[in-house]
Design an enzyme around this catalytic site. Structure first.
Site, PDB file in Angstrom:
ATOM      1  CB  SER A 130      -4.024 -28.569   5.104  1.00 37.23           C
ATOM      2  OG  SER A 130      -4.805 -28.801   3.946  1.00 37.23           O
ATOM      3  CG  HIS A 140     -14.654 -36.779   6.471  1.00 36.03           C
ATOM      4  ND1 HIS A 140     -14.554 -36.209   5.228  1.00 36.03           N
ATOM      5  CD2 HIS A 140     -13.458 -36.600   7.066  1.00 36.03           C
ATOM      6  CE1 HIS A 140     -13.335 -35.716   5.078  1.00 36.03           C
ATOM      7  NE2 HIS A 140     -12.646 -35.936   6.190  1.00 36.03           N
ATOM      8  N   GLY A 183      -7.531 -31.097   2.524  1.00 40.03           N
ATOM      9  CA  GLY A 183      -6.871 -31.544   1.311  1.00 40.03           C
ATOM     10  C   GLY A 183      -6.473 -30.419   0.375  1.00 40.03           C
ATOM     11  CE  LYS A 188      -9.230 -37.263   3.588  1.00 42.18           C
ATOM     12  NZ  LYS A 188      -9.554 -35.941   3.067  1.00 42.18           N
ATOM     13  CD  GLU A 200     -11.786 -33.120   9.520  1.00 42.58           C
ATOM     14  OE1 GLU A 200     -10.593 -33.434   9.556  1.00 42.58           O
ATOM     15  OE2 GLU A 200     -12.610 -33.707   8.802  1.00 42.58           O
ATOM     16  CG  ASN A 252     -10.193 -40.000   6.945  1.00 41.87           C
ATOM     17  OD1 ASN A 252     -10.333 -41.143   6.496  1.00 41.87           O
ATOM     18  ND2 ASN A 252     -10.947 -38.975   6.577  1.00 41.87           N
ATOM     19  CD  GLU A 282     -12.873 -36.166   1.863  1.00 43.92           C
ATOM     20  OE1 GLU A 282     -12.714 -37.374   2.115  1.00 43.92           O
ATOM     21  OE2 GLU A 282     -11.935 -35.341   1.903  1.00 43.92           O
TER      22      GLU A 282
END
Ligand code: PEP
Length: 249
Positions: free
Chosen positions: A212, A95, A173, A11, A167, A9, A97
């Site tokens: 990560s 996702h 991240g 992003k 996730e 991904n 985010e």
């Protein structure tokens, strides 16, 4: 046996030049021989470039998000049909985010999943708990709620037509990875929810881990019984790191 699947991904990262270099590196490594299935999800504006660069390869590509709507006055949104026209195989849905920064609800994520399936795209459904939810012992409740919102809409066959990515939001991240045992515990829980509906489908669905993942922790994560690969953010932006993870699969 489920095939290991590694999806990058990107992003909101990349440029025409950087993408070319990254894809050249990943393609060279994958064509040298990798067991895992590999896909990349660039920003939508770069899909034509990536589709062109990967057309003669074994690497698939996908979108990072899609609209739940088919077409019309939805400024800035991208439909499933558009992604399909860019020859996407996959699309990431829900996702964290987008859930946190764009306020996407479980209901909206489920509608996006429906739109992806209806168009023939393979949705990668992201689910996972926040740090405070883990600390308050609510991980399973959150993951079950997010999964059931989609399951209720598309049924077990609909889940079987996609991929799930667990996730934990606190691991995305941040450099903090869930331990292989922590991740395996949640993956087994997810698979059990599916098995309660249909054991055959549950056995076949790929459940990726994301948060990560790096070349040095990938092998141990992927060696766990219910971890079938990874959704990779930061490490997918560097060909050597991404290939290191792909080789661990
Ligand atoms: C992600 O964005 O899905 C992700 C897992 O990111 P990172 O690998 O950077 O934690």
């Amino acid at each position: 046996m489920r095939q290991i699947f590694i999806a990058g991904n990107w992003k909101m990262n990349g440029s025409l030049e950087a993408n070319q270099q990254l894809i050249d590196g990943v393609k060279a490594g994958v064509s040298a021989g990798i067991n895992a299935e590999v896909a990349v999800c660039p920003p939508a504006v770069y899909l034509p470039q990536v589709a062109d660069l990967l057309a003669d390869s074994d690497i698939s590509w996908g979108g990072q998000d899609l609209s739940e709507q088919a077409s019309g006055a939805f400024t800035g949104q991208i439909s499933a049909a558009m992604l399909l026209e860019m020859k996407c195989k996959y699309v990431i849905v829900g996702h964290s985010e987008r859930r946190t920064l764009n306020g996407e609800s479980d209901q909206l994520v489920a509608e996006k999943y429906v739109a992806a399936l209806a168009a023939g795209l393979k949705p990668i459904l992201c689910i996972g708990e926040l740090l405070e939810e883990r600390e308050s012992g609510d991980t399973e409740a959150v993951v079950a709620r997010q999964l059931n919102a989609v399951l209720d809409k598309v049924g077990i066959e609909g889940i079987g037509a996609g991929v799930i990515a667990y996730e934990p939001v606190w691991a995305i991240g941040t450099g903090k990875t869930a331990s292989p045992d922590q991740a395996q515990g949640v993956h087994a829980f997810i698979r059990q929810i599916l098995a309660n509906k249909d054991a055959n489908v549950a056995e076949k669905v790929q459940i990726l881990y994301g948060g990560s993942v790096k070349p040095d922790n990938a092998s141990e994560l992927f060696s766990k019984a219910d971890i079938d690969g990874g959704l990779i953010g930061g490490a997918a932006l560097d060909a050597e790191s991404f290939l290191g993870i792909c080789k661990a699969g």
